[in-house]
Design an enzyme around this catalytic site. Sequence first.
Site, PDB file in Angstrom:
ATOM      1  N   HIS A 138       0.839  -1.201   0.000  1.00  0.00           N
ATOM      2  CA  HIS A 138       0.000   0.000   0.000  1.00  0.00           C
ATOM      3  C   HIS A 138       0.876   1.253   0.000  1.00  0.00           C
ATOM      4  O   HIS A 138       0.675   2.179  -0.811  1.00  0.00           O
ATOM      5  CB  HIS A 138      -0.896  -0.049   1.244  1.00  0.00           C
ATOM      6  N   GLU A 139       1.872   1.297   0.884  1.00  0.00           N
ATOM      7  CA  GLU A 139       2.730   2.488   0.985  1.00  0.00           C
ATOM      8  C   GLU A 139       3.643   2.622  -0.231  1.00  0.00           C
ATOM      9  O   GLU A 139       3.910   3.729  -0.696  1.00  0.00           O
ATOM     10  CB  GLU A 139       3.550   2.440   2.274  1.00  0.00           C
ATOM     11  N   HIS A 142       1.684   4.255  -2.846  1.00  0.00           N
ATOM     12  CA  HIS A 142       1.683   5.710  -2.664  1.00  0.00           C
ATOM     13  C   HIS A 142       2.935   6.323  -3.287  1.00  0.00           C
ATOM     14  O   HIS A 142       2.875   7.362  -3.956  1.00  0.00           O
ATOM     15  CB  HIS A 142       1.649   6.057  -1.174  1.00  0.00           C
ATOM     16  N   GLU A 189      -6.219   6.710  -1.038  1.00  0.00           N
ATOM     17  CA  GLU A 189      -6.129   5.536  -0.171  1.00  0.00           C
ATOM     18  C   GLU A 189      -6.744   4.311  -0.847  1.00  0.00           C
ATOM     19  O   GLU A 189      -6.246   3.190  -0.693  1.00  0.00           O
ATOM     20  CB  GLU A 189      -6.825   5.812   1.167  1.00  0.00           C
TER      21      GLU A 189
END
Length: 353
Positions: A138-139, A142, A189
């Site tokens: 997930h990060e 980003h 997100e």
Amino acid sequence: MTGDTRTNEPSRRRRRFPGISSRAYEHPTDRSALVALRKLSGFDTVFKALSGLLPERSLRLLYLSDSVRVGEEQFTHLHTMLRDACYILDLEKVPAMYVTQNPQPNAMCIGLDEPIIVVTTGLVELLDEEEMRAVVGHEVGHALSGHSVYRTVLLFLTGLAVKVAWIPLGNVAVLAIVTALREWFRKSELSADRAGLLVGQDLRASMRGLMKTAGGNHLHEMNVDAFLAQAEEYEKAGDLRDSVLKILNVLPRSHPFTTVRAAELKSWSETRDYQRIMDGHYPRREEDKDTSVTDSFRESAAHYADTVRTSKDPLMKLVGDVAEGAGDLGGKLRDRFTGGARGGAPDPAAGTE
């Protein structure tokens, strides 16, 4: 660790996506906003010019001095996950990653010049290996999308809004920008959740991780299917008053509600777009320069239209009815706000919906 390049392959065999563009997994509304921003001449230059005002250097020194940097000698399991995630999403430069003491489960990707990833001890202690792998992915998502730049600006402006709260007009101006950035970040997100699924390639682990952030480390007391049922109940429950309350509840948040994130991710995992990515058919970074802003906005508009059409939320259903030219708008408003007529005999002249 910044600038590290990958030499290790993932710890278990997963599909890799060479040259994948972040457009492959970005939520339509997130992607259209990012494409438009990237097409603005000098936009990134202007943002980086703010680096003297933004506390990026201070943040980097803070984490370096008062957190634990993930590497081959510290939190080695996280180091392996990070390298795996960068390998799978083909992110050439592995971001620096820190573990900071905080019982609140959280993770973030910040930085203007180079992204850094920060995870809290509360999150590390809460999640198992596969759940944590989805978070690291997930990060990294980003970072690949360039979200860290705007996230850093959002953090800065949120702090600024507090400092100028005593200045009425100044506070209104800053809060307007913060509100707009929060709306974008909530969509980002959803994009990063998709990236986490591409990295972990284990939908149940992604679901468990989201469920644990909502209910804590009591997995034996929770059920993924029941958790997803909450999201459906949340979407369709109540009348227009509840729809307004939902909007008011989400406005101050930087993240979407957890049940909503879980439902969105499961829905995306069942789409043809996701399957095409897993089959190796996805947009490449080398094609990003040819991306059409108009097409991105058109896709975003189509997504919103489809959301309104399929939503079970009372407000969205009313919007859909109005868009389709449904009659008796006054009656529909009354019924949606009151949950339907209560008491009294039914009007024989009134039709059925």
